[in-house]
Design a protein around this motif. Sequence first.
Motif, PDB file in Angstrom:
ATOM      1  N   TYR A  97      -3.392  -1.226  -2.848  1.00  0.00           N
ATOM      2  CA  TYR A  97      -2.563  -1.178  -4.222  1.00  0.00           C
ATOM      3  C   TYR A  97      -3.062  -1.598  -5.463  1.00  0.00           C
TER       4      TYR A  97
ATOM      5  N   TYR B 190      -4.150  -9.446  -3.196  1.00  0.00           N
ATOM      6  CA  TYR B 190      -4.895  -8.742  -4.100  1.00  0.00           C
ATOM      7  C   TYR B 190      -6.163  -9.473  -4.946  1.00  0.00           C
TER       8      TYR B 190
ATOM      9  N   TRP C 283       1.535  -1.767 -11.793  1.00  0.00           N
ATOM     10  CA  TRP C 283       3.119  -1.839 -11.665  1.00  0.00           C
ATOM     11  C   TRP C 283       4.018  -2.453 -12.805  1.00  0.00           C
TER      12      TRP C 283
ATOM     13  N   ASN D 290       0.825  -1.079   0.009  1.00  0.00           N
ATOM     14  CA  ASN D 290       0.022  -0.107  -0.053  1.00  0.00           C
ATOM     15  C   ASN D 290       0.788   1.320   0.035  1.00  0.00           C
TER      16      ASN D 290
ATOM     17  N   GLN E   6       2.408   1.648  -3.435  1.00  0.00           N
ATOM     18  CA  GLN E   6       1.508   2.522  -4.391  1.00  0.00           C
ATOM     19  C   GLN E   6       1.104   3.728  -4.135  1.00  0.00           C
ATOM     20  N   GLN E   7       1.382   4.139  -2.867  1.00  0.00           N
ATOM     21  CA  GLN E   7       0.817   5.541  -2.465  1.00  0.00           C
ATOM     22  C   GLN E   7       2.061   6.635  -2.545  1.00  0.00           C
TER      23      GLN E   7
END
Length: 302
Positions: free
Chosen positions: A38, A29, A43, A5, A8-9
């Motif tokens: 995420y 996920y 990615w 997470n 992702q952020q």
Amino acid sequence: IAGANQFQQKAKTDGLMIISVTSSTISNYTLKNPGVKYKMESWIPIILSPQGSVFYVASTLGVKGPDDLPKLKDKALIYGGNGPTSADLRITYSLGLLGILPKTHVWGSDRGPARLALERGEFNANYDTTPAFLQNAKGLLAAGKIVPMFALGVVDKSGEVVRDPNFPNLPSFVEAYQMMHGGKKPSGPSFEAWKNLIQIGVMSNKFFALPAGTPKNIVEAYRKAARDTLKDPEFAKHAASVVGGYQQVIGDDALPIIKEATTISPAAWEALDTWLKKNYDVSLVQQEKEKKDEKKDAGKKG
């Protein structure tokens, strides 16, 4: 989950931030854990490394090898793992389809502690990934304390499940299933769900990725480094016990594998959900609902 997470952020696209993805990152996920924020599909993969899994039991159970697999039906197996929907699911679901699901589960235990618990006699059933087995369990095998029963196997280019190249003398799950079911091959939504778990836990077990938006020249620098590393004789010498025997996948060639690992058909989802509710009182449908509710709440706040 927390680390993914944060990646992702907050990950910047300057090439100084990469993420090491594990099967647990993927399974949470894919199975829509409410804590997941995420977006794995965004990615950019650098290199993907499959890793097999081996199921073994304590020799105190009185079995000698894979041919004794049917005898486990009458044994009170005790298994330790992280949780019902963690990376352990690929093993517990396999055992369930084989008709030898452990009678006792001890959740909250990672693989290293679980192996030690088996060595102490507290557990009598366990699994390891290939590197962990070759590096940490071979001593137990040499001492006669454990008996390998089967390896999950790998999916070949034609989509068939074949024996793990690192364990050619162990039956694959499909062979083990046939042993336990009078020669019948696995099929239907339950087997489809099993293959999804293998895509998650074996074929895409580990991979390095960069955040979305990373410039192409930086992405290619990483991928070139991966290709050069695999060609290096010194690396091959020392990494044989970790990546040996499995085809490493560089760059965009990893995308179809990751997509298969993160996509489950409605029929396979239902089969997995039904099995989890029956055996662990865990509902994937409830997890999915909680995740959707969180998104709605976030949208309202926005």
